[in-house]
Structures are given as C-alpha cells and as structure tokens.
Design a protein around this motif. Structure first.
Motif, PDB file in Angstrom:
ATOM      1  N   ALA A  61      -5.637   1.952  -2.630  1.00 28.89           N
ATOM      2  CA  ALA A  61      -4.344   1.399  -2.235  1.00 28.89           C
ATOM      3  C   ALA A  61      -4.495  -0.057  -1.791  1.00 28.89           C
ATOM      4  O   ALA A  61      -3.641  -0.905  -2.091  1.00 28.89           O
ATOM      5  CB  ALA A  61      -3.732   2.234  -1.113  1.00 28.89           C
ATOM      6  N   GLN A  62      -5.559  -0.372  -1.081  1.00 25.84           N
ATOM      7  CA  GLN A  62      -5.812  -1.757  -0.682  1.00 25.84           C
ATOM      8  C   GLN A  62      -6.110  -2.619  -1.905  1.00 25.84           C
ATOM      9  O   GLN A  62      -5.666  -3.771  -1.997  1.00 25.84           O
ATOM     10  CB  GLN A  62      -6.979  -1.813   0.299  1.00 25.84           C
ATOM     11  CG  GLN A  62      -6.654  -1.257   1.680  1.00 25.84           C
ATOM     12  CD  GLN A  62      -7.883  -1.151   2.546  1.00 25.84           C
ATOM     13  OE1 GLN A  62      -8.950  -0.743   2.094  1.00 25.84           O
ATOM     14  NE2 GLN A  62      -7.736  -1.518   3.813  1.00 25.84           N
ATOM     15  N   ASP A  82      -4.497  -0.800   6.959  1.00 26.53           N
ATOM     16  CA  ASP A  82      -4.074   0.567   6.659  1.00 26.53           C
ATOM     17  C   ASP A  82      -4.255   1.501   7.849  1.00 26.53           C
ATOM     18  O   ASP A  82      -4.360   2.724   7.685  1.00 26.53           O
ATOM     19  CB  ASP A  82      -4.823   1.115   5.445  1.00 26.53           C
ATOM     20  CG  ASP A  82      -6.330   1.155   5.655  1.00 26.53           C
ATOM     21  OD1 ASP A  82      -6.805   0.640   6.686  1.00 26.53           O
ATOM     22  OD2 ASP A  82      -7.040   1.710   4.786  1.00 26.53           O
ATOM     23  N   GLN A 132       0.815  -1.207   0.000  1.00 25.72           N
ATOM     24  CA  GLN A 132       0.000   0.000   0.000  1.00 25.72           C
ATOM     25  C   GLN A 132       0.856   1.267   0.000  1.00 25.72           C
ATOM     26  O   GLN A 132       0.500   2.266  -0.623  1.00 25.72           O
ATOM     27  CB  GLN A 132      -0.918   0.013   1.216  1.00 25.72           C
ATOM     28  CG  GLN A 132      -2.026  -1.022   1.184  1.00 25.72           C
ATOM     29  CD  GLN A 132      -2.980  -0.829   2.337  1.00 25.72           C
ATOM     30  OE1 GLN A 132      -3.702   0.166   2.412  1.00 25.72           O
ATOM     31  NE2 GLN A 132      -2.992  -1.783   3.265  1.00 25.72           N
ATOM     32  N   PHE A 175       1.714   2.887  -3.354  1.00 19.93           N
ATOM     33  CA  PHE A 175       0.583   3.244  -4.215  1.00 19.93           C
ATOM     34  C   PHE A 175       0.897   4.461  -5.092  1.00 19.93           C
ATOM     35  O   PHE A 175       0.711   4.437  -6.308  1.00 19.93           O
ATOM     36  CB  PHE A 175      -0.641   3.519  -3.331  1.00 19.93           C
ATOM     37  CG  PHE A 175      -1.859   3.991  -4.067  1.00 19.93           C
ATOM     38  CD1 PHE A 175      -2.614   3.115  -4.819  1.00 19.93           C
ATOM     39  CD2 PHE A 175      -2.261   5.322  -3.994  1.00 19.93           C
ATOM     40  CE1 PHE A 175      -3.758   3.549  -5.490  1.00 19.93           C
ATOM     41  CE2 PHE A 175      -3.384   5.766  -4.652  1.00 19.93           C
ATOM     42  CZ  PHE A 175      -4.133   4.881  -5.403  1.00 19.93           C
TER      43      PHE A 175
END
Length: 400
Positions: A321-322, A287, A216, A219
């Motif tokens: 991002a995940q 996150d 992540q 990203f």
C-alpha cells in the motif's frame, strides 16, 4: 475405480475454496482459444462457461468472463471482483450446482497456461531492509549499507513490461557490458553472474486518473491480486551500469511471474503489521492508523530441486500500500494491468535470503546453463487453511 470428482480435494490442498486464483488457459483441442480459469485443487474451472451453469449469479458478467485475458475483469473494479469470487465459491462448494459445474473442469496437467494478464507498466521496488543492507555491504563496503533516503521512501525503478513472461518460459542468458574493478576496460559477452530475486508481485485492476494520487486507503480498490515473481538479474552487467541511474539491461531481459493471480481478498487472514519503523514517515506514507499492511507469505526457493532459501514476506519494511501511494504521489496514473513488485524478499537469517548475491555474499557460484529455479509460497488462511500462490519456474538456456 470410479473417477474422482473435481470437487474432492486432498486434505490441506492450498488451492481450495478459500483461495480460487485466476489464470488463463487453453486446451489441446482448441490451442488458439484462450479462456479465463480458476484453479481448484488440480483442476481448472472454465470461467467462460460458468454463466451457463449459474445464470442468475454470474450472467451479468458473462462478457468479462469470455475475454482471453484477465484485463477486462481487472478493469471492472472491486464490487465486480467480489461478486464473481462469491459466485465461483458457490459453484465449487454448493452441491446443488455440482451437476452443472462438474463438466466445466479441466485437469491442470492437461491444459496450457498463459500469461494471465497483459502487463501495462512494470515497477520494481527495493522494500526489504535485510536485502538492501546486505547488498549495500557487498556493493559499497566502505560506505553506509543503506542510502540516506532508504527509510524515508520506497525506492524503485521502472522495468520493461514487454519482457514479463509466464512461469515455464526459458530464460536465455543475456549479453551485456561488464567491468570488474580490476579491469582496465569493459568487455562484452554473456553474463557470468546470473542471479534470481524472489519477489511478490501486485496486479493493478482499476485504473486511476492522471494527477490524482492514490492514497493507501484506496489500495484495495485498485489492486486485484498477488503473484509470485522472479526478477532475474545479471549482476555483472548491473554492477557496471547502475551508476548513476540504476538498473537497466541487467534486469530487463526477463521477469517471470506465476500463471495464477491470487485475489487480495484471499489473503485477509495473512495480514500482519510490518516491522517497527525507526524513522518518522511523511503523512502520505504514514500507516500507523491503517489496517495491517504486511502479508505473511512464506516463500521457498529451489534450485534444481534443492531448497536453498525460505524468505519471509512478513519481514518487508515497506508495504504494498505504501509502494502504491508513493508510485502515484507525483500524479502518475495507474493503468489496468500494471504490475509492481516488492523487490527481493529477504529475512534476518542466513536461510532466508532471496538471491544468490546475498546467499554467497557476492562470491558465487551463480546460475549455470541448465539450472532450473522454482519459487513456491503459501500464506495462512481461514480455519487453518493454507493459501497457495502459483509457482514460478524458469530454466536457464545458454546465450544465443
């Protein structure tokens, strides 16, 4: 009346100096010559000619800017993206350069816009808890709305990159098999439950290496920017085919995207925490200590000019991002031009639903031939500015 300067924007214009989205255009006098451009108000700045006006700042990247598609610039990586963005910002805001830069503008209504990048792979996710819950109740009324895996991983499917089309491209009603629960056998013909899905797409720039997952935290090093996306869906075809492997012909006939890709850096002020999660996440998806992964994008859906919904992207359960981390955790590599979409954006309220399936609770009506669907959106920017995302429009044509 003197001609208005291209540098004079209307107050509150969402395509001002804080935005600067990228696209590809051609002009009537050179229809076969595709050029990179940046939208500024209702003008398009010709990036291929910018090195001649700002040689010191941007000349090292002249070859990238002379390409007929964004892909070489996407592949160049974030430091180059930032250098070019800074140079463009200087070009449109510094009066010292206006005499050289002014001739490089073209009126937006006088150019033809094209698909801004060559799509490598296309992945579509299913990241809205509100959408997934609503659809689950419609498709599986006697079972749990969310499948057991939904809050543990971002669910997605691989779509068809070759049918991603730019805004304004007509959408022909697709043929396919369909079978209602009461039918004895499937039938074949044009879809009678043609739908939309209001989504946000993310455009990959820098590629990754096979067998090396993208965390992540990386990203921003790989994702260049954001665009609106309409994942057209034939619900009757989808309902019959999706068990056990998921979407196929009900989705692959067309996916519309904006002609403009907004750089990720333009959305810094719109970053927001995602909704609270009630399940623990595996480390690669956790996150909790990352920068806010949500983005406050306010979408509007219009059908034949009438607003039918305003879905909030900030309500999405899974962040981009995940999604990127999950998409590569098995070692799958990224390619320049990869496009991954959020899945339908829906909020908790009745006027925040991102598809007709939800808006009508599965009862219809769905899209008719001749209907025109338009998605627009904006996000908060610095100093109270709005960051506009390029619109996505498509009109339904009868089945061939």
């Amino acid at each position: 009346m003197p001609e208005q300067s291209p540098f004079d924007l209307a107050e509150g214009d969402p395509f001002g100096p804080h935005n600067l989205p990228y696209g590809v255009f051609s002009t009537a006098d050179a229809p076969d010559r595709r050029r990179l451009g940046v939208r500024y108000g209702n003008q398009v700045l010709d990036l291929s000619a910018l090195p001649s006006a700002l040689p010191a700042a941007i000349h090292p990247h002249a070859e990238l800017l002379a390409a007929p598609t964004l892909n070489p610039l996407l592949a160049a990586g974030r430091p180059v993206w930032q250098q070019i963005r800074a140079a463009v910002h200087t070009a449109v805001t510094d009066p010292a350069h206006h005499d050289e830069v002014a001739p490089l503008f073209h009126p937006l209504d006088g150019v033809t816009l094209h698909l801004p990048f060559e799509v490598a792979d296309y992945v579509d996710f299913y990241a809205s808890e509100h959408h997934a819950t609503n659809v689950g109740r419609i498709f599986r009324p006697n079972d749990a709305a969310l499948t057991p895996n939904w809050k543990h991983l971002p669910i997605g499917y691989h779509g068809r990159a070759g049918t991603v089309v730019v805004t304004g491209t007509p959408v022909v009603r697709p043929h396919g098999q369909r079978k209602a629960p009461a039918d004895e056998a499937p039938s074949f013909g044009p879809s009678v439950r043609l739908d939309i899905e209001a989504e946000v797409g993310f455009v990959v720039g820098a590629p990754s290496t096979l067998h090396e997952p993208v965390a992540q935290g990386a990203f921003r090093d790989h994702v260049f920017g954001v665009c609106l996306l309409n994942d057209w869906s034939a619900r009757d075809i989808q309902a019959w085919e999706y068990v056990p492997l998921g979407p196929f012909l009900g989705k692959s006939f067309a996916t519309s995207v904006s002609a403009w890709v907004t750089p990720l850096d333009a959305l810094d002020e719109a970053r927001t925490p995602p909704p609270a999660r009630d399940f623990p996440l595996l480390p690669y998806l956790d996150d909790a200590d990352a920068e806010p992964g949500g983005i406050d994008i306010r979408i509007e859906v219009r059908i034949n000019g009438e607003t039918v919904s305003r879905p909030p992207f900030s309500a999405m359960y899974w962040t981009a991002a995940q999604q990127l981390a999950h998409m590569t955790v098995n070692g799958a590599s990224l390619r320049t031009g990869d496009l991954f979409a959020s899945g339908t954006v829906s909020g908790p309220d009745p006027d925040q639903l991102g598809c007709l399936l939800e808006l009508t609770q599965g009862k219809g009506p769905y899209l008719q031939d001749g209907d025109e669907v338009t998605l627009t959106a904006w996000a908060p920017g610095p100093e109270g500015a709005r960051i506009g995302l390029g619109e996505v429009t498509g009109r339904i044509l009868p089945a061939g």
